[in-house]
Design a protein around this motif. Structure first.
Motif, PDB file in Angstrom:
ATOM      1  N   ARG A  49     -48.415   1.166  13.089  1.00  0.00           N
ATOM      2  CA  ARG A  49     -48.242   2.397  12.325  1.00  0.00           C
ATOM      3  C   ARG A  49     -48.664   2.254  10.857  1.00  0.00           C
ATOM      4  O   ARG A  49     -48.475   3.167  10.054  1.00  0.00           O
ATOM      5  N   LEU A  50     -49.241   1.134  10.504  1.00  0.00           N
ATOM      6  CA  LEU A  50     -49.602   0.883   9.108  1.00  0.00           C
ATOM      7  C   LEU A  50     -50.560   1.946   8.572  1.00  0.00           C
ATOM      8  O   LEU A  50     -51.532   2.319   9.223  1.00  0.00           O
ATOM      9  N   LYS A  51     -50.250   2.421   7.387  1.00  0.00           N
ATOM     10  CA  LYS A  51     -51.150   3.295   6.639  1.00  0.00           C
ATOM     11  C   LYS A  51     -51.285   2.731   5.230  1.00  0.00           C
ATOM     12  O   LYS A  51     -50.427   1.977   4.766  1.00  0.00           O
ATOM     13  N   LEU A  52     -52.365   3.103   4.554  1.00  0.00           N
ATOM     14  CA  LEU A  52     -52.479   2.736   3.149  1.00  0.00           C
ATOM     15  C   LEU A  52     -51.315   3.366   2.395  1.00  0.00           C
ATOM     16  O   LEU A  52     -50.999   4.540   2.593  1.00  0.00           O
ATOM     17  N   HIS A  53     -50.673   2.578   1.542  1.00  0.00           N
ATOM     18  CA  HIS A  53     -49.507   3.080   0.830  1.00  0.00           C
ATOM     19  C   HIS A  53     -49.888   3.839  -0.440  1.00  0.00           C
ATOM     20  O   HIS A  53     -49.036   4.457  -1.077  1.00  0.00           O
ATOM     21  N   LEU A  54     -51.153   3.777  -0.795  1.00  0.00           N
ATOM     22  CA  LEU A  54     -51.652   4.524  -1.943  1.00  0.00           C
ATOM     23  C   LEU A  54     -52.673   5.551  -1.458  1.00  0.00           C
ATOM     24  O   LEU A  54     -53.303   5.379  -0.417  1.00  0.00           O
ATOM     25  N   ALA A  55     -52.835   6.611  -2.227  1.00  0.00           N
ATOM     26  CA  ALA A  55     -53.781   7.660  -1.854  1.00  0.00           C
ATOM     27  C   ALA A  55     -55.199   7.097  -1.788  1.00  0.00           C
ATOM     28  O   ALA A  55     -55.547   6.139  -2.476  1.00  0.00           O
ATOM     29  N   LYS A  56     -56.020   7.708  -0.948  1.00  0.00           N
ATOM     30  CA  LYS A  56     -57.346   7.159  -0.648  1.00  0.00           C
ATOM     31  C   LYS A  56     -58.242   7.017  -1.872  1.00  0.00           C
ATOM     32  O   LYS A  56     -59.107   6.137  -1.914  1.00  0.00           O
ATOM     33  N   GLU A  57     -58.038   7.864  -2.904  1.00  0.00           N
ATOM     34  CA  GLU A  57     -58.909   7.767  -4.073  1.00  0.00           C
ATOM     35  C   GLU A  57     -58.690   6.474  -4.852  1.00  0.00           C
ATOM     36  O   GLU A  57     -59.528   6.076  -5.659  1.00  0.00           O
ATOM     37  N   PHE A  58     -57.565   5.790  -4.576  1.00  0.00           N
ATOM     38  CA  PHE A  58     -57.288   4.513  -5.238  1.00  0.00           C
ATOM     39  C   PHE A  58     -57.582   3.323  -4.326  1.00  0.00           C
ATOM     40  O   PHE A  58     -57.363   2.181  -4.717  1.00  0.00           O
ATOM     41  N   CYS A  59     -58.055   3.588  -3.118  1.00  0.00           N
ATOM     42  CA  CYS A  59     -58.212   2.519  -2.126  1.00  0.00           C
ATOM     43  C   CYS A  59     -59.618   2.416  -1.543  1.00  0.00           C
ATOM     44  O   CYS A  59     -59.803   1.777  -0.506  1.00  0.00           O
ATOM     45  N   SER A  60     -60.578   3.048  -2.155  1.00  0.00           N
ATOM     46  CA  SER A  60     -61.950   2.890  -1.672  1.00  0.00           C
ATOM     47  C   SER A  60     -62.573   1.665  -2.328  1.00  0.00           C
ATOM     48  O   SER A  60     -62.204   1.280  -3.439  1.00  0.00           O
ATOM     49  N   ARG A 214     -48.427   8.592  -6.426  1.00  0.00           N
ATOM     50  CA  ARG A 214     -49.788   9.103  -6.613  1.00  0.00           C
ATOM     51  C   ARG A 214     -49.928   9.807  -7.957  1.00  0.00           C
ATOM     52  O   ARG A 214     -50.901   9.590  -8.698  1.00  0.00           O
ATOM     53  N   VAL A 215     -48.950  10.638  -8.292  1.00  0.00           N
ATOM     54  CA  VAL A 215     -48.982  11.337  -9.580  1.00  0.00           C
ATOM     55  C   VAL A 215     -48.951  10.333 -10.729  1.00  0.00           C
ATOM     56  O   VAL A 215     -49.686  10.462 -11.714  1.00  0.00           O
ATOM     57  N   GLY A 216     -48.106   9.303 -10.585  1.00  0.00           N
ATOM     58  CA  GLY A 216     -48.021   8.281 -11.625  1.00  0.00           C
ATOM     59  C   GLY A 216     -49.339   7.554 -11.831  1.00  0.00           C
ATOM     60  O   GLY A 216     -49.734   7.271 -12.971  1.00  0.00           O
ATOM     61  N   MET A 217     -50.033   7.255 -10.745  1.00  0.00           N
ATOM     62  CA  MET A 217     -51.309   6.548 -10.864  1.00  0.00           C
ATOM     63  C   MET A 217     -52.377   7.430 -11.501  1.00  0.00           C
ATOM     64  O   MET A 217     -53.235   6.948 -12.244  1.00  0.00           O
ATOM     65  N   ILE A 218     -52.314   8.719 -11.226  1.00  0.00           N
ATOM     66  CA  ILE A 218     -53.254   9.640 -11.874  1.00  0.00           C
ATOM     67  C   ILE A 218     -52.972   9.698 -13.377  1.00  0.00           C
ATOM     68  O   ILE A 218     -53.884   9.618 -14.206  1.00  0.00           O
ATOM     69  N   PHE A 219     -51.688   9.807 -13.740  1.00  0.00           N
ATOM     70  CA  PHE A 219     -51.314   9.863 -15.158  1.00  0.00           C
ATOM     71  C   PHE A 219     -51.682   8.573 -15.890  1.00  0.00           C
ATOM     72  O   PHE A 219     -51.982   8.595 -17.089  1.00  0.00           O
ATOM     73  N   SER A 220     -51.641   7.431 -15.160  1.00  0.00           N
ATOM     74  CA  SER A 220     -51.907   6.143 -15.811  1.00  0.00           C
ATOM     75  C   SER A 220     -53.338   6.036 -16.327  1.00  0.00           C
ATOM     76  O   SER A 220     -53.648   5.162 -17.135  1.00  0.00           O
ATOM     77  N   LYS A 221     -54.212   6.925 -15.855  1.00  0.00           N
ATOM     78  CA  LYS A 221     -55.588   6.936 -16.363  1.00  0.00           C
ATOM     79  C   LYS A 221     -55.664   7.516 -17.776  1.00  0.00           C
ATOM     80  O   LYS A 221     -56.616   7.269 -18.508  1.00  0.00           O
ATOM     81  N   TYR A 222     -54.646   8.305 -18.127  1.00  0.00           N
ATOM     82  CA  TYR A 222     -54.709   9.043 -19.387  1.00  0.00           C
ATOM     83  C   TYR A 222     -53.560   8.725 -20.347  1.00  0.00           C
ATOM     84  O   TYR A 222     -53.674   9.011 -21.543  1.00  0.00           O
ATOM     85  N   LEU A 223     -52.473   8.146 -19.825  1.00  0.00           N
ATOM     86  CA  LEU A 223     -51.294   7.907 -20.653  1.00  0.00           C
ATOM     87  C   LEU A 223     -50.905   6.433 -20.624  1.00  0.00           C
ATOM     88  O   LEU A 223     -51.187   5.730 -19.645  1.00  0.00           O
ATOM     89  N   PRO A 224     -50.233   5.948 -21.672  1.00  0.00           N
ATOM     90  CA  PRO A 224     -49.732   4.568 -21.660  1.00  0.00           C
ATOM     91  C   PRO A 224     -48.749   4.357 -20.512  1.00  0.00           C
ATOM     92  O   PRO A 224     -48.027   5.286 -20.120  1.00  0.00           O
ATOM     93  N   ILE A 225     -48.706   3.136 -19.991  1.00  0.00           N
ATOM     94  CA  ILE A 225     -47.867   2.836 -18.836  1.00  0.00           C
ATOM     95  C   ILE A 225     -46.394   3.123 -19.110  1.00  0.00           C
ATOM     96  O   ILE A 225     -45.672   3.614 -18.239  1.00  0.00           O
ATOM     97  N   PHE A 226     -45.918   2.844 -20.339  1.00  0.00           N
ATOM     98  CA  PHE A 226     -44.489   3.039 -20.606  1.00  0.00           C
ATOM     99  C   PHE A 226     -44.110   4.518 -20.516  1.00  0.00           C
ATOM    100  O   PHE A 226     -42.980   4.858 -20.161  1.00  0.00           O
ATOM    101  N   ILE A 227     -45.039   5.401 -20.800  1.00  0.00           N
ATOM    102  CA  ILE A 227     -44.770   6.831 -20.657  1.00  0.00           C
ATOM    103  C   ILE A 227     -44.783   7.223 -19.180  1.00  0.00           C
ATOM    104  O   ILE A 227     -43.934   7.981 -18.709  1.00  0.00           O
ATOM    105  N   VAL A 228     -45.745   6.686 -18.440  1.00  0.00           N
ATOM    106  CA  VAL A 228     -45.818   6.972 -16.999  1.00  0.00           C
ATOM    107  C   VAL A 228     -44.544   6.503 -16.302  1.00  0.00           C
ATOM    108  O   VAL A 228     -43.982   7.207 -15.459  1.00  0.00           O
ATOM    109  N   ASP A 229     -44.069   5.310 -16.666  1.00  0.00           N
ATOM    110  CA  ASP A 229     -42.829   4.790 -16.064  1.00  0.00           C
ATOM    111  C   ASP A 229     -41.648   5.693 -16.376  1.00  0.00           C
ATOM    112  O   ASP A 229     -40.778   5.907 -15.533  1.00  0.00           O
TER     113      ASP A 229
END
Length: 229
Positions: A49-60, A214-229
């Motif tokens: 039943r394994l699936k990628l745990h992250l959205a496909k745009e981060f796993c290509s 997924r939302v956090g990873m998208i935000f991490s492209k534009y915001l510092p990690i401490f804000i995303v966390d």
């Protein structure tokens, strides 16, 4: 002895991606893989039943995005098909059943000397490379800690890499040790087969949905990690 510009250890997704990028730039390289197939973890030691745990745009992998028609969280078999197509597209040809035994850097020559055992012949092959890429994977070897009483336990014990499906454990009692991605998903899979499942965790954990990640990873492209966390 064989001389090459780049030597890659491991034909998992990282090794395949490195090979593809080098091929595009016509850089000579070799992949040494200890198994008899590429992506062996995905093809041999992944549960059903394994699936990628992250959205496909981060796993290509580089140079080949996933199809727009594929699901957001890609199942194992579909990801294996993607890897098969990736290998064919970039004509990746690893040398299989080569177990790297040593790698040393010669400061005088500025090159790496790699020794690998050919599992089929038993002989040792020597490679000299300007660059060495270690892509053997952080999960390439299973680890089961020494637990008091485990040797005398009469039931079945297995590592997550040996687990395939909860079907064989129907109406049994199963204890899952650990709550990483594998532990949590295996526990969930077992619960779908009327297995009496328990899970033990060393430390408290934060549980969030994959959509939030997924939302956090998208935000991490534009915001510092401490804000995303």
């Amino acid at each position: 002895m064989e001389e090459i510009v780049v030597l890659i250890v491991g034909a998992g997704p990282s090794g395949l991606a490195t090979s593809a990028c080098l091929s595009v730039h016509s850089i000579p390289h070799i992949i040494l893989e200890k198994e008899d197939i590429y992506a062996s973890l995905w093809k041999k030691r992944a549960y059903d039943r394994l699936k990628l745990h992250l959205a496909k745009e981060f796993c290509s992998l580089p140079l080949k995005p996933h199809s727009p028609d594929s699901p957001t969280y890609i199942p194992k078999d579909m990801f294996v098909d993607y890897l098969d197509d990736y290998v064919k597209t970039f004509n990746i040809q690893p040398k299989y059943q080569r177990h790297v035994e040593s790698a040393s850097y010669d400061e005088a020559d500025g090159k790496w000397r790699i020794e690998a055992k050919n599992v089929l012949t038993g002989g040792v092959e020597v490679y000299v490379a300007e660059f060495l890429v270690v892509a053997s994977g952080e999960n390439s070897g299973k680890y089961i800690p020494e637990l008091p009483g485990l040797d005398s336990f009469s039931g079945e014990t297995l590592h997550s890499s040996e687990y395939k499906s909860g079907a064989k454990y129907e109406n049994k009692e199963v204890l899952v040790v650990g709550c990483g991605n594998s532990g949590m998903e295996i526990a969930y899979d077992l619960s779908n087969y009327e297995v009496q499942t328990a899970i033990v965790i060393r430390n408290p954990v934060h549980v969030v949905t994959k959509e939030i990640v997924r939302v956090g990873m998208i935000f991490s492209k534009y915001l510092p990690i401490f804000i995303v966390d």
